[in-house]
Design a protein around this motif. Sequence first.
Motif, mmCIF file in Angstrom:
data_model
loop_
_atom_site.group_PDB
_atom_site.id
_atom_site.type_symbol
_atom_site.label_atom_id
_atom_site.label_comp_id
_atom_site.label_asym_id
_atom_site.label_seq_id
_atom_site.Cartn_x
_atom_site.Cartn_y
_atom_site.Cartn_z
ATOM 1 N N GLY A 1 0.819 -1.205 0.000
ATOM 2 C CA GLY A 1 0.000 0.000 0.000
ATOM 3 C C GLY A 1 0.853 1.255 0.000
ATOM 4 N N TRP A 2 1.895 1.251 0.803
ATOM 5 C CA TRP A 2 2.785 2.409 0.840
ATOM 6 C C TRP A 2 3.628 2.520 -0.418
ATOM 7 N N ALA A 3 3.965 1.361 -1.000
ATOM 8 C CA ALA A 3 4.815 1.367 -2.204
ATOM 9 C C ALA A 3 4.091 1.972 -3.397
ATOM 10 N N ARG A 4 2.781 2.159 -3.264
ATOM 11 C CA ARG A 4 2.056 2.802 -4.346
ATOM 12 C C ARG A 4 2.163 4.328 -4.208
ATOM 13 N N ARG A 5 2.310 4.775 -2.983
ATOM 14 C CA ARG A 5 2.392 6.221 -2.736
ATOM 15 C C ARG A 5 3.826 6.725 -2.763
ATOM 16 N N LEU A 6 4.726 5.958 -2.162
ATOM 17 C CA LEU A 6 6.135 6.351 -2.122
ATOM 18 C C LEU A 6 6.915 5.505 -3.127
ATOM 19 N N ASP B 1 9.137 -8.119 -2.665
ATOM 20 C CA ASP B 1 8.371 -9.331 -2.332
ATOM 21 C C ASP B 1 6.917 -8.993 -2.034
ATOM 22 N N ALA B 2 6.720 -7.910 -1.278
ATOM 23 C CA ALA B 2 5.373 -7.517 -0.881
ATOM 24 C C ALA B 2 4.544 -7.151 -2.111
ATOM 25 N N VAL B 3 5.129 -6.335 -2.994
ATOM 26 C CA VAL B 3 4.390 -5.927 -4.195
ATOM 27 C C VAL B 3 4.140 -7.146 -5.079
ATOM 28 N N GLU B 4 5.130 -8.006 -5.178
ATOM 29 C CA GLU B 4 4.958 -9.198 -6.002
ATOM 30 C C GLU B 4 3.809 -10.065 -5.487
ATOM 31 N N HIS B 5 3.740 -10.215 -4.179
ATOM 32 C CA HIS B 5 2.664 -11.005 -3.575
ATOM 33 C C HIS B 5 1.297 -10.412 -3.911
ATOM 34 N N VAL B 6 1.171 -9.098 -3.711
ATOM 35 C CA VAL B 6 -0.121 -8.440 -3.911
ATOM 36 C C VAL B 6 -0.513 -8.435 -5.395
ATOM 37 N N VAL B 7 0.456 -8.173 -6.270
ATOM 38 C CA VAL B 7 0.156 -8.132 -7.704
ATOM 39 C C VAL B 7 -0.182 -9.528 -8.233
ATOM 40 N N VAL C 1 5.525 8.354 -14.911
ATOM 41 C CA VAL C 1 5.750 8.782 -13.522
ATOM 42 C C VAL C 1 6.151 7.576 -12.674
ATOM 43 N N THR C 2 5.439 6.462 -12.853
ATOM 44 C CA THR C 2 5.767 5.237 -12.111
ATOM 45 C C THR C 2 7.208 4.829 -12.382
ATOM 46 N N LEU D 1 4.218 -1.301 -12.503
ATOM 47 C CA LEU D 1 3.202 -0.790 -13.428
ATOM 48 C C LEU D 1 1.834 -1.418 -13.146
ATOM 49 N N TYR D 2 1.820 -2.734 -12.959
ATOM 50 C CA TYR D 2 0.547 -3.395 -12.615
ATOM 51 C C TYR D 2 0.014 -2.838 -11.292
ATOM 52 N N HIS D 3 0.943 -2.616 -10.376
ATOM 53 C CA HIS D 3 0.553 -2.191 -9.035
ATOM 54 C C HIS D 3 -0.095 -0.805 -9.065
ATOM 55 N N SER D 4 0.453 0.090 -9.886
ATOM 56 C CA SER D 4 -0.100 1.450 -9.856
ATOM 57 C C SER D 4 -1.184 1.684 -10.904
ATOM 58 N N LEU D 5 -1.213 0.907 -11.988
ATOM 59 C CA LEU D 5 -2.178 1.200 -13.053
ATOM 60 C C LEU D 5 -3.174 0.075 -13.329
ATOM 61 N N GLY D 6 -2.967 -1.089 -12.680
ATOM 62 C CA GLY D 6 -3.781 -2.247 -13.031
ATOM 63 C C GLY D 6 -5.157 -2.294 -12.386
ATOM 64 N N LYS D 7 -5.396 -1.433 -11.400
ATOM 65 C CA LYS D 7 -6.654 -1.479 -10.640
ATOM 66 C C LYS D 7 -6.980 -2.911 -10.233
ATOM 67 N N LEU D 8 -5.996 -3.593 -9.691
ATOM 68 C CA LEU D 8 -6.170 -5.002 -9.332
ATOM 69 C C LEU D 8 -6.893 -5.137 -7.999
ATOM 70 N N PRO D 9 -7.654 -6.222 -7.836
ATOM 71 C CA PRO D 9 -8.235 -6.481 -6.513
ATOM 72 C C PRO D 9 -7.121 -6.845 -5.543
ATOM 73 N N GLU D 10 -7.358 -6.628 -4.257
ATOM 74 C CA GLU D 10 -6.330 -6.936 -3.268
ATOM 75 C C GLU D 10 -6.804 -7.999 -2.294
ATOM 76 N N PRO D 11 -5.877 -8.829 -1.824
ATOM 77 C CA PRO D 11 -6.281 -9.817 -0.829
ATOM 78 C C PRO D 11 -6.816 -9.093 0.401
ATOM 79 N N GLU D 12 -7.798 -9.706 1.044
ATOM 80 C CA GLU D 12 -8.349 -9.049 2.231
ATOM 81 C C GLU D 12 -7.422 -9.266 3.403
ATOM 82 N N SER D 13 -7.216 -8.213 4.138
ATOM 83 C CA SER D 13 -6.415 -8.350 5.338
ATOM 84 C C SER D 13 -7.326 -8.914 6.415
#
Length: 417
Positions: free
Chosen positions: A114-119, A137-143, A382-383, A400-412
């Motif tokens: 979540g933070w890696a999308r902003r920073l 690793d975190a972004v890879e997991h979520v994407v 920008v990404t 790129l997927y993380h910031s532009l893909g509008k992907l669903p995210e696993p529920e915490s």
Amino acid sequence: MLQLITILNRCHRFPRFVYQQARFSSDHKSIEIDVRPRKGSKAICSRCHQAAPGYDQLPERRFEFIPFWGFLVFLLYSMRRVDCRRCQAVVVEEVPWADGKRTLTKAYMLFLAGWARRLSWKETAEAFRTSWDKVFDAVEHVVTWGLEHRVLGQIDAIGVDEIQYAKGHKYLTLVYQIDLDVTRLLWVGKERTIESFQGFFTVIGEEIASKIVFVCSDMWEPYLKVIREKCSEALHILDRFHIVAKMNKALDEVRAGEARRMAHEGLAPVLKKSRWLLLKREENLKTDQRFRLRDLLRYNLKTVRAYLLKEAFQQLWDYDSPTWAAKFLDEWCRHVMRSRIEPMKKIARSLRQHRELILNYFRAQKLLSSGVVEGLNNKAKVTMRKSYGFRTFRALELALYHSLGKLPEPESTHEFF
Ligand SMILES: [Zn+2]
């Protein structure tokens, strides 16, 4: 600390496990939380996801959890192994907070991503005292989760775009969905070849591909070829944004060449600092720039003639009727072919060659605004810029997927912030 355990057990609970004890590590830099299986709960085989009889227990492992109050937090747990009859093997158990391979908990990965999308990834790693590789690793997991769970649905319109990502002509192919209600990045491919773009159609499958109505692209021949093949029913539109970009590039070539020649011949450097005057639309210039432009236009220069041709071309986009647009386009090209300005003539030849695809823009009644592709292209850039430190194609692809893909995210299990 006791209260921390109470809070965790209440808010961030797992049905088969219990947080037992929290303490400071011996160096007082982190908090360690013991996790135990709940009484009577059976271990689950991580391969077939069914309960199985226990076999043995592995040494304690540390799983990185979301930091609290500036302290790093680790869950400590000894994984059990099961003797699974179904899988006919001794398999490590499944735990809900981690995926088995990584030492980061799922909750922490979601948090970091979540933070890696902003920073930038580097800033994220610094802010939470972790490493760039863990942010990766975190972004890879979520994407990865997002790509597995995204719904493609019906896609009416796609835009394909190329983007340079490293020196030495390294390109990516990006495919966007540009429907009126959904715009998102659908696919990232290495290179900009026929083979790479075909990869997109392999991912979405023939069924979805056959229902695409509009395809927007630039004049890159491999793209044109694949679109003819895979979306033969769709209306293929040469994108306004890409044509304008090409035109600007040609004008810049003329200006640079002429400025060099004038310097060589010892003439007054009237073209100095004229680049942006000529490339920007006149209405976007400041007052003093506008005066300088007027001044410049009095000279009988190739650059000036090329500029006027480029400006005249803008009128094309005002037409509503394909017939009148065609007349204008043909007339403009004829005019340019007599101009003896080679870079502009090259553009005119290319426009003539792709005449029908350009006129499709008017046949589509301008339904697809070029602004969409242009906007997505800017976001992608920008990404990439934020990504200094993206060392590989894989990292860039994920970003790129993380910031532009509008992907669903696993529920915490629990929303922390
Ligand atoms: Zn099993």
